[in-house]
Design a protein around this motif. Sequence first.
Motif, PDB file in Angstrom:
ATOM      1  N   THR A  28       0.840  -1.192   0.000  1.00 15.38           N
ATOM      2  CA  THR A  28       0.000   0.000   0.000  1.00 15.38           C
ATOM      3  C   THR A  28       0.882   1.250   0.000  1.00 15.38           C
ATOM      4  O   THR A  28       2.079   1.188   0.263  1.00 15.38           O
ATOM      5  CB  THR A  28      -0.908   0.017   1.243  1.00 15.38           C
ATOM      6  N   THR A  70      -2.435  -8.909  -1.926  1.00 14.07           N
ATOM      7  CA  THR A  70      -3.480  -8.473  -1.012  1.00 14.07           C
ATOM      8  C   THR A  70      -3.618  -9.550   0.050  1.00 14.07           C
ATOM      9  O   THR A  70      -3.452 -10.737  -0.238  1.00 14.07           O
ATOM     10  CB  THR A  70      -4.816  -8.239  -1.733  1.00 14.07           C
ATOM     11  N   TRP A  73      -5.974 -10.433   3.730  1.00 13.90           N
ATOM     12  CA  TRP A  73      -7.045 -10.052   4.644  1.00 13.90           C
ATOM     13  C   TRP A  73      -7.089 -11.043   5.799  1.00 13.90           C
ATOM     14  O   TRP A  73      -6.677 -12.203   5.665  1.00 13.90           O
ATOM     15  CB  TRP A  73      -8.390 -10.025   3.927  1.00 13.90           C
ATOM     16  N   ILE A  84      -7.630  -6.704  -5.915  1.00 12.09           N
ATOM     17  CA  ILE A  84      -8.559  -5.865  -5.164  1.00 12.09           C
ATOM     18  C   ILE A  84      -9.986  -6.064  -5.660  1.00 12.09           C
ATOM     19  O   ILE A  84     -10.913  -6.311  -4.883  1.00 12.09           O
ATOM     20  CB  ILE A  84      -8.153  -4.388  -5.272  1.00 12.09           C
ATOM     21  N   THR A 125     -11.977  -8.283  -2.784  1.00 14.63           N
ATOM     22  CA  THR A 125     -12.482  -7.418  -1.714  1.00 14.63           C
ATOM     23  C   THR A 125     -13.923  -7.758  -1.332  1.00 14.63           C
ATOM     24  O   THR A 125     -14.232  -7.868  -0.136  1.00 14.63           O
ATOM     25  CB  THR A 125     -12.353  -5.937  -2.109  1.00 14.63           C
ATOM     26  N   ARG A 149     -14.889  -8.919   2.481  1.00  8.29           N
ATOM     27  CA  ARG A 149     -15.791  -8.071   3.262  1.00  8.29           C
ATOM     28  C   ARG A 149     -17.038  -8.846   3.677  1.00  8.29           C
ATOM     29  O   ARG A 149     -17.576  -8.621   4.769  1.00  8.29           O
ATOM     30  CB  ARG A 149     -16.162  -6.824   2.468  1.00  8.29           C
ATOM     31  N   PRO A 168      -8.385  -5.746   6.167  1.00  5.88           N
ATOM     32  CA  PRO A 168      -7.197  -5.829   5.317  1.00  5.88           C
ATOM     33  C   PRO A 168      -5.918  -5.668   6.116  1.00  5.88           C
ATOM     34  O   PRO A 168      -5.871  -4.938   7.109  1.00  5.88           O
ATOM     35  CB  PRO A 168      -7.373  -4.653   4.345  1.00  5.88           C
ATOM     36  N   HIS A 194      -5.310  -2.689  -0.733  1.00  6.58           N
ATOM     37  CA  HIS A 194      -6.735  -2.521  -0.476  1.00  6.58           C
ATOM     38  C   HIS A 194      -7.092  -1.077  -0.811  1.00  6.58           C
ATOM     39  O   HIS A 194      -6.217  -0.226  -0.958  1.00  6.58           O
ATOM     40  CB  HIS A 194      -7.087  -2.844   0.983  1.00  6.58           C
ATOM     41  N   ARG A 195      -8.395  -0.805  -0.928  1.00  5.63           N
ATOM     42  CA  ARG A 195      -8.844   0.558  -1.225  1.00  5.63           C
ATOM     43  C   ARG A 195      -9.808   1.092  -0.180  1.00  5.63           C
ATOM     44  O   ARG A 195     -10.518   2.069  -0.417  1.00  5.63           O
ATOM     45  CB  ARG A 195      -9.529   0.593  -2.603  1.00  5.63           C
ATOM     46  N   LEU A 196      -9.863   0.479   0.975  1.00  2.00           N
ATOM     47  CA  LEU A 196     -10.831   0.885   1.976  1.00  2.00           C
ATOM     48  C   LEU A 196     -10.492   2.237   2.581  1.00  2.00           C
ATOM     49  O   LEU A 196      -9.324   2.578   2.757  1.00  2.00           O
ATOM     50  CB  LEU A 196     -10.924  -0.166   3.083  1.00  2.00           C
TER      51      LEU A 196
END
Length: 471
Positions: free
Chosen positions: A96, A342, A344, A409, A413, A417, A423, A429-431
């Motif tokens: 990130t 990625t 999680w 992603i 994602t 979720r 994450p 991630h793009r949260l």
Amino acid sequence: MSRRHLNRRQLLSGAAALGLVDALRGGTLAPWLVSEAHAQTPTRAPAAPRRWQNWSGLQQATPATWATPANEAEVQQLLRRTRGEVRAVGAGHSFTALVPTDQTLVSLDRLHGLVSVDRAAMTVTAHAGTRIGALARALDAQGLALRNQPDVDVQTLAGAIATGTHGTGATLPALHDEVVGMRLVRPDGELVEIDARRDPELLAAARVSLGSLGLVTRVTLRVVPAFHLARHVWLMPVEQALAEAPELAQRHRHFEFYVLPFTGYAACIRHDLYQGTDLALPKSADEDVLSDLKQLRDWLGRFPRLRRWVAQQAIDPQLTESARHRSHRLLSSVRPTRFQETEWHVPREQGLACLRAVVDRLEQRNEAFFPLEFRFVRGDGAWLSPFHGRDSCSIAVHAAADEAWAYLIDDFTPIFRAHQGRPHWGKLHRLGAADLAPLYPRWADFAALRQRFDPQGRLLNAHLRQVFGIT
């Protein structure tokens, strides 16, 4: 049928599948600790702006100022005399955009080495820029060890802690949970000493802070007597691995497995305490292993059923690999092949269901060839820890660094979720704050503390402003 040991160069016939695990699991050797005298040499600024990039090459920046302070006093002076945005950088193993800034980038590499050892308390204090591999070797020389450690040992101590980096083990927490104290410099230059006994709430916030409270200079953490581990690697059909994983995770000190996409197999790894002195660490299989799987993808990627059939004909499930050595030698190894990732963390009770959904989705993409990693981590109480308040399973999906990666992603994602996933702070991630706040019971408490420590937001870059919802 007797189990046979791995040979070095067999296309998908055991070594190719199992050696892939070694190629994915470790980090390159970190520099040895250097003398304190060397660490105190004056800071020299580079002649011209130079570009920074992370390990995978995805994140890049050209800061106006590079700073390499050699001690806490220089860190304090730096923050007092500079204006604007300041970000710290460790080994650059986050995927990130935690580091990029066009203003001041601070490397703590010169703040490294072991500061002190307290054998009565079984704690050690180390400079924040110490690489984990270097710390492990320094501890080993003292007859000590980390209880557990991440599988990439070139990371700095401060960087690994700030992002919640972890190893595997159903009863073992992430590295930050071992921290009992730290020193950090706030953006105004004030040196703050945090101690678990005096202020456990502040330490719970500072253990995983994404570098948003201050620049960490020293870390004190719990250690254990040095110990040996025995590693065993074997192949298992994916469905069998899914069925037996909970029991294997409880039976062994460390257990994890890699799903080998489009093969129907998983490569399983267990580590247990070893009391003997007969140590052996076979050389891991070549990087040709990943190349072999990539070639299989390149040849048969358009024909997934044929690709799976060929893989299953070639793989010999009787092949195994074993090693016995010091804990730090087995828990980390080399990662020459670069990738994007990625990862999680989902509640343990949802781990296997989530993994099934991720594997199903991954195998809808014929271009995939990197294995998918599944690990167990014990819960802890750090406010922004991805394992806060719950035992977890970690699922990591990779793509080659020079290939398309956005699907890591886009595709996964929604699945993560749906299973209450959090994450990994250092993985793609793009949260943003609206997504993250409901996942962390102490989110509002951390936000208030961050505002108190850094009211002007000097330690935030564009990525962290999105994470914390700062406009």
